[in-house]
Design a protein around this motif. Structure first.
Motif, PDB file in Angstrom:
ATOM      1  N   GLU A  55       0.693  -1.419   0.243  1.00  0.00           N
ATOM      2  CA  GLU A  55       0.256  -0.036   0.064  1.00  0.00           C
ATOM      3  C   GLU A  55       1.111   1.006   0.118  1.00  0.00           C
ATOM      4  O   GLU A  55      -0.090   2.315  -0.921  1.00  0.00           O
ATOM      5  CB  GLU A  55      -1.273  -0.046   1.153  1.00  0.00           C
ATOM      6  CG  GLU A  55      -2.141  -0.639   1.004  1.00  0.00           C
ATOM      7  CD  GLU A  55      -3.134  -0.391   0.164  1.00  0.00           C
ATOM      8  OE1 GLU A  55      -3.323   0.605  -0.800  1.00  0.00           O
ATOM      9  OE2 GLU A  55      -3.650  -2.214  -0.864  1.00  0.00           O
ATOM     10  N   LYS A  58       2.235   1.837  -3.349  1.00  0.00           N
ATOM     11  CA  LYS A  58       1.113   2.354  -4.216  1.00  0.00           C
ATOM     12  C   LYS A  58       0.938   3.609  -4.240  1.00  0.00           C
ATOM     13  O   LYS A  58       0.407   4.374  -5.417  1.00  0.00           O
ATOM     14  CB  LYS A  58      -0.151   1.632  -4.202  1.00  0.00           C
ATOM     15  CG  LYS A  58       0.198   0.085  -4.728  1.00  0.00           C
ATOM     16  CD  LYS A  58      -1.234  -0.776  -4.887  1.00  0.00           C
ATOM     17  CE  LYS A  58      -1.585  -1.649  -5.241  1.00  0.00           C
ATOM     18  NZ  LYS A  58      -2.951  -2.282  -5.239  1.00  0.00           N
ATOM     19  N   GLU A  59       0.767   4.404  -2.784  1.00  0.00           N
ATOM     20  CA  GLU A  59       1.025   6.176  -2.700  1.00  0.00           C
ATOM     21  C   GLU A  59       1.810   6.935  -2.990  1.00  0.00           C
ATOM     22  O   GLU A  59       1.866   7.527  -3.456  1.00  0.00           O
ATOM     23  CB  GLU A  59       0.724   5.969  -1.036  1.00  0.00           C
ATOM     24  CG  GLU A  59      -0.303   5.503  -0.868  1.00  0.00           C
ATOM     25  CD  GLU A  59      -0.672   5.100   0.502  1.00  0.00           C
ATOM     26  OE1 GLU A  59       0.231   5.746   1.755  1.00  0.00           O
ATOM     27  OE2 GLU A  59      -1.592   4.924   1.969  1.00  0.00           O
ATOM     28  N   LEU A  61       4.008   5.915  -5.467  1.00  0.00           N
ATOM     29  CA  LEU A  61       3.725   5.684  -6.757  1.00  0.00           C
ATOM     30  C   LEU A  61       2.519   7.371  -7.298  1.00  0.00           C
ATOM     31  O   LEU A  61       3.009   7.750  -8.310  1.00  0.00           O
ATOM     32  CB  LEU A  61       3.073   4.379  -7.621  1.00  0.00           C
ATOM     33  CG  LEU A  61       4.422   2.743  -8.271  1.00  0.00           C
ATOM     34  CD1 LEU A  61       3.601   2.043  -7.943  1.00  0.00           C
ATOM     35  CD2 LEU A  61       5.079   3.552  -8.715  1.00  0.00           C
ATOM     36  N   ASP A  62       1.420   6.659  -6.717  1.00  0.00           N
ATOM     37  CA  ASP A  62       0.483   8.190  -6.540  1.00  0.00           C
ATOM     38  C   ASP A  62       1.361   8.827  -6.813  1.00  0.00           C
ATOM     39  O   ASP A  62       1.515  10.560  -7.426  1.00  0.00           O
ATOM     40  CB  ASP A  62      -0.865   7.811  -5.997  1.00  0.00           C
ATOM     41  CG  ASP A  62      -1.552   6.896  -6.435  1.00  0.00           C
ATOM     42  OD1 ASP A  62      -1.773   6.097  -7.454  1.00  0.00           O
ATOM     43  OD2 ASP A  62      -2.344   6.090  -5.319  1.00  0.00           O
ATOM     44  N   GLN A  87       6.286   0.765 -12.047  1.00  0.00           N
ATOM     45  CA  GLN A  87       4.568  -0.215 -11.635  1.00  0.00           C
ATOM     46  C   GLN A  87       4.601  -1.367 -12.147  1.00  0.00           C
ATOM     47  O   GLN A  87       3.868  -2.058 -11.378  1.00  0.00           O
ATOM     48  CB  GLN A  87       4.400   0.921 -12.693  1.00  0.00           C
ATOM     49  CG  GLN A  87       2.872   1.411 -12.369  1.00  0.00           C
ATOM     50  CD  GLN A  87       0.987   1.875 -13.355  1.00  0.00           C
ATOM     51  OE1 GLN A  87       1.992   2.459 -14.081  1.00  0.00           O
ATOM     52  NE2 GLN A  87       0.289   2.474 -12.561  1.00  0.00           N
ATOM     53  N   ILE A  90       6.046  -3.202  -9.073  1.00  0.00           N
ATOM     54  CA  ILE A  90       4.620  -3.558  -8.226  1.00  0.00           C
ATOM     55  C   ILE A  90       3.854  -3.903  -8.559  1.00  0.00           C
ATOM     56  O   ILE A  90       3.160  -4.522  -7.234  1.00  0.00           O
ATOM     57  CB  ILE A  90       4.561  -1.667  -7.667  1.00  0.00           C
ATOM     58  CG1 ILE A  90       5.725  -0.912  -7.018  1.00  0.00           C
ATOM     59  CG2 ILE A  90       3.546  -2.236  -6.514  1.00  0.00           C
ATOM     60  CD1 ILE A  90       6.911  -1.920  -6.020  1.00  0.00           C
ATOM     61  N   ASP A  91       3.646  -4.045  -9.473  1.00  0.00           N
ATOM     62  CA  ASP A  91       2.137  -5.036  -9.500  1.00  0.00           C
ATOM     63  C   ASP A  91       2.257  -6.055  -9.864  1.00  0.00           C
ATOM     64  O   ASP A  91       1.766  -7.031  -9.300  1.00  0.00           O
ATOM     65  CB  ASP A  91       1.864  -5.054 -11.329  1.00  0.00           C
ATOM     66  CG  ASP A  91       1.011  -3.313 -11.911  1.00  0.00           C
ATOM     67  OD1 ASP A  91       0.696  -2.585 -10.864  1.00  0.00           O
ATOM     68  OD2 ASP A  91       1.083  -2.580 -12.793  1.00  0.00           O
ATOM     69  N   GLY A  94       2.869  -7.228  -6.076  1.00  0.00           N
ATOM     70  CA  GLY A  94       1.491  -7.179  -5.755  1.00  0.00           C
ATOM     71  C   GLY A  94       0.942  -9.041  -6.033  1.00  0.00           C
ATOM     72  O   GLY A  94      -0.132  -9.348  -5.656  1.00  0.00           O
TER      73      GLY A  94
END
Length: 225
Positions: A55, A58-59, A61-62, A87, A90-91, A94
């Motif tokens: 998480e 991802k934050e 990355l945003d 990205q 990270i995917d 995940g």
């Protein structure tokens, strides 16, 4: 000028997010490598930690997606490529975490059942801790953004002050040049006046000498009569 400052600030903040993402990514990789060796409660705890790290990644990355809009055009292509690579990584992490979470037998060990309501209080506690961690990380990034904004504002204020000082210097120089032009005009007028007086004096001097010569000639001529 303000556009240049914003671009530099955006590049600096993007680089800081990039460094932070690499640390979180390395930590997440390490946790995912440990999960297959665990079972039961330790595995659940490791998955919970990994979920929080995911998480956080991802934050970040945003935030990077927002900040890369401020990157100057010549460097934006490379930045976009790096962002897509992050990205994709990270995917992939995940997906690994999802596979590890789906192994319920390894996750719950001997207490595994098909009852989806089991250990609800543990999951709620983990979700609460995860939400608290995300809030703390978001607050930290907000403080970083505020710090960069304040630095940018300070740079802008200093730049405006420098421009005002340069403007005052230019105005003073222009006034000095105007005064110098006035002095030059008065000097030219004075020189012209002196030149006219000198010419007049020269004419008077020639006239006097001429009269004296004529008088001398007249006196000499009168003696020979």
């Amino acid at each position: 000028m303000s556009g240049l400052i914003d671009s530099e600030a955006g590049s600096e903040l993007f680089a800081s997010y990039e460094a932070e993402l690499k640390l979180v990514q390395a930590d997440l990789n390490q946790k995912l490598d440990q999960i297959p060796e665990l079972a039961g409660e330790p595995r659940k705890a490791a998955i919970s930690h990994a979920e929080r790290s995911l998480e956080e990644a991802k934050e970040i990355l945003d935030q990077m997606r927002i900040e890369k809009q401020n990157i100057p055009a010549p460097a934006k292509t490379k930045v976009n490529t790096r962002f897509r690579n992050y990205q994709t990584d990270i995917d992939g992490l995940g997906a690994r975490l999802k596979r590890a979470s789906s192994d319920r037998q390894a996750l719950f060990g001997d207490r595994y059942t098909d009852d989806p309501t089991g250990d609800a209080h543990v999951e709620q506690r983990q979700q609460l801790l995860s939400g608290t961690d995300r809030l703390e990380r978001s607050s930290g990034r907000l403080r970083d953004s505020q710090r960069v904004a304040l630095q940018t504002e300070e740079i802008g204020a200093n730049t405006l002050a420098d421009l005002n000082r340069q403007r005052d210097t230019i105005m003073h120089t222009r006034d000095t040049l105007g005064e110098s032009e006035g002095y030059t005009d008065r000097s030219i007028k004075t020189l012209r006046s002196m030149a006219r007086r000198m010419a007049t004096n020269r004419v008077i001097t020639i006239a006097i000498i001429t009269v004296l010569v004529l008088l001398i000639i007249a006196v000499i001529a009168s003696k020979f009569r």
